[in-house]
Design an enzyme around this catalytic site. Structure first.
Site, PDB file in Angstrom:
ATOM      1  N   VAL A  73     -80.434 -59.209  -5.818  1.00 19.56           N
ATOM      2  CA  VAL A  73     -80.020 -58.622  -7.098  1.00 19.56           C
ATOM      3  C   VAL A  73     -80.735 -57.275  -7.164  1.00 19.56           C
ATOM      4  CG1 VAL A  73     -80.237 -58.827  -9.607  1.00 19.56           C
ATOM      5  CG2 VAL A  73     -79.530 -60.805  -8.245  1.00 19.56           C
ATOM      6  N   SER A  74     -79.951 -56.217  -7.328  1.00 19.01           N
ATOM      7  CA  SER A  74     -80.519 -54.868  -7.239  1.00 19.01           C
ATOM      8  C   SER A  74     -81.532 -54.603  -8.351  1.00 19.01           C
ATOM      9  CB  SER A  74     -79.403 -53.818  -7.309  1.00 19.01           C
ATOM     10  OG  SER A  74     -78.528 -53.988  -6.227  1.00 19.01           O
TER      11      SER A  74
END
Ligand SMILES: C[S@@+](CC[C@H](N)C(=O)[O-])C[C@H]1O[C@@H](n2cnc3c(N)ncnc32)[C@H](O)[C@@H]1O
Length: 403
Positions: A73-74
């Site tokens: 997840v960025s």
């Protein structure tokens, strides 16, 4: 009833949003509102809430058997920059490629109940995870599909997607992204070219796309139909490497031999301060000006042993021919305290000429492009009829120019 965990995650989220606004990463009220609403920690249950909100980097959520990360997840700053670049509005139909759940939830907030968000990931573990987390957080209307996002999606809306947001590092712009992008649509995509990685936001300019925002960012590489590993020429075993993309010809043995021979240095008279942040722009500009163009990278140990001149950790622009090469280097500017001077280091028979090729390009950049903001990248579908002149960067499905 609000639990302590929810209360503290709400505080953490508020602090994250304030930080992103204060640093100018979040600029618009809609992005700010989406960030205030989406419970990021619920999309990264693998880590503590404090890490979900405060870690400056991505949170890895899956690793391959050899330990390589394959999904994440960025980071909040990157979600924010990409959402700002996408210029979303309510009612839009958005395709996200690469599903972590969190970004899809932010997109759903931005387009509202009248819009739609479809998220595609090639890995069924990831789509299963995203589906579960989106359902648990109430984002049931986000559609999640398993498939290769480089291929056309059967249930694309008539007229195409208003926005395509790619969240995996691509080495090409596949035909599907041109053909399924609506008139007036925008494509946000982390793109690798000539050893560089940048996220671009593109809008249509006639039959091709033109970049209007550039973000310096790294992404996990795309898998599937568009997967492409860069070619690496080892100049001094694994310690000094030249990355060569797009099938540019390079003779490994000849370049290795050249690199082991003596070197020359040329200094350009072009100066920079550390705070200008111009090197990432210069790198993109050079990649669109010089052919061939690649990136030389060296380990700390190689630098300490003097195998290379002063190159940054992210690498240095490099040019080469059959038996020689030159790369961009820095030094403290003589007689100009606080400034760096840009120059070139050459190896091999044609070292002087190649070093001058680089220093001439530096002088042209200084005179014509330095004050012009981010270089503009144009992407032409190869199946189209437009043929740009000048230096082109040839990908399987697209042709890029930089100006
Ligand atoms: C950085 S993660 C996605 C981050 C996510 N959008 C978020 O909410 O932060 C990249 C994902 O891209 C996926 N991916 C890689 N190649 C793909 C492809 N060809 N099509 C669709 N997904 C792909 C990977 O499985 C991985 O889960």
């Amino acid at each position: 009833m609000t639990t302590d965990v929810e209360a503290s995650s709400a505080d953490l989220r508020e602090r994250m949003v304030r930080g992103l606004v204060a640093r100018g990463t979040i600029e618009s009220p809609d992005v700010e509102a989406a960030f205030r609403t989406v419970p990021r920690h619920r999309f990264v249950p693998e880590v503590m809430a404090a890490d979900a909100y405060e870690a400056p980097e991505a949170v890895f959520t899956k690793h391959a058997t050899d330990g390589r990360p394959v999904s994440s997840v960025s980071a909040p700053w990157l979600h924010a920059r990409m959402l700002e670049a996408a210029r979303l509005a309510r009612g839009m139909r958005v395709l996200e490629i690469g599903s972590g759940g969190c970004n899809a939830a932010l997109l759903a907030e931005m387009v509202g109940p009248g819009g739609s968000v479809t998220s595609v990931d090639i890995d069924p573990d990831i789509t299963g995870r995203a589906r579960r987390l989106l359902d648990e957080t109430g984002y049931t209307r986000v559609r999640v599909h398993t498939g290769d996002g480089a291929k056309p999606l059967a249930d694309a809306p008539p007229g195409g997607w208003d926005r395509i947001i790619v969240t995996t590092g691509s080495a090409d712009l596949p035909d599907a992204w041109f053909s399924q992008l609506a008139d007036g649509g925008r494509l946000v995509v982390p793109l690798r070219f000539r050893g560089l990685a940048r996220t671009f936001a593109f809008a249509w300019e006639g039959a091709h796309l033109r970049s209007y925002t550039t973000i310096v960012s790294g992404f996990l590489a795309m898998q599937g139909q568009s997967a492409h590993a860069p070619r690496v020429v080892q100049l001094a075993d694994a310690e000094v490497r030249l990355t060569v993309d797009e099938g540019q010809p390079a003779d490994d043995l000849a370049l290795r031999t050249a690199f082991s021979a003596s070197r020359c240095e040329k200094w350009s008279g072009v100066h920079l301060t550390g705070s200008e942040g111009l090197l990432p722009r210069l790198d993109v500009w050079l990649a669109g000006t010089l052919a061939p163009y690649g990136r030389l990278r060296a380990t700390q140990g190689a630098a300490e042993r003097g195998l290379v001149g002063w190159v940054l950790g992210t690498g240095a622009a490099a040019v080469w021919n059959d038996e020689s090469l030159a790369y961009l280097a820095l030094r403290n500017a003589p007689a100009k305290p606080g400034y760096f001077e840009l120059g070139a280091i050459g190896h091999g028979l044609d070292r002087e000429d190649l070093a001058v090729t680089l220093t001439d390009a530096l002088a042209r950049w200084d005179a014509t492009a330095r004050g012009c903001g981010e270089p503009v990248v144009r992407a032409y579908p190869r199946r189209g009829t437009e043929h740009p002149g000048g230096v082109t960067i040839e990908k399987p499905s697209t042709r890029l120019t930089v100006s």
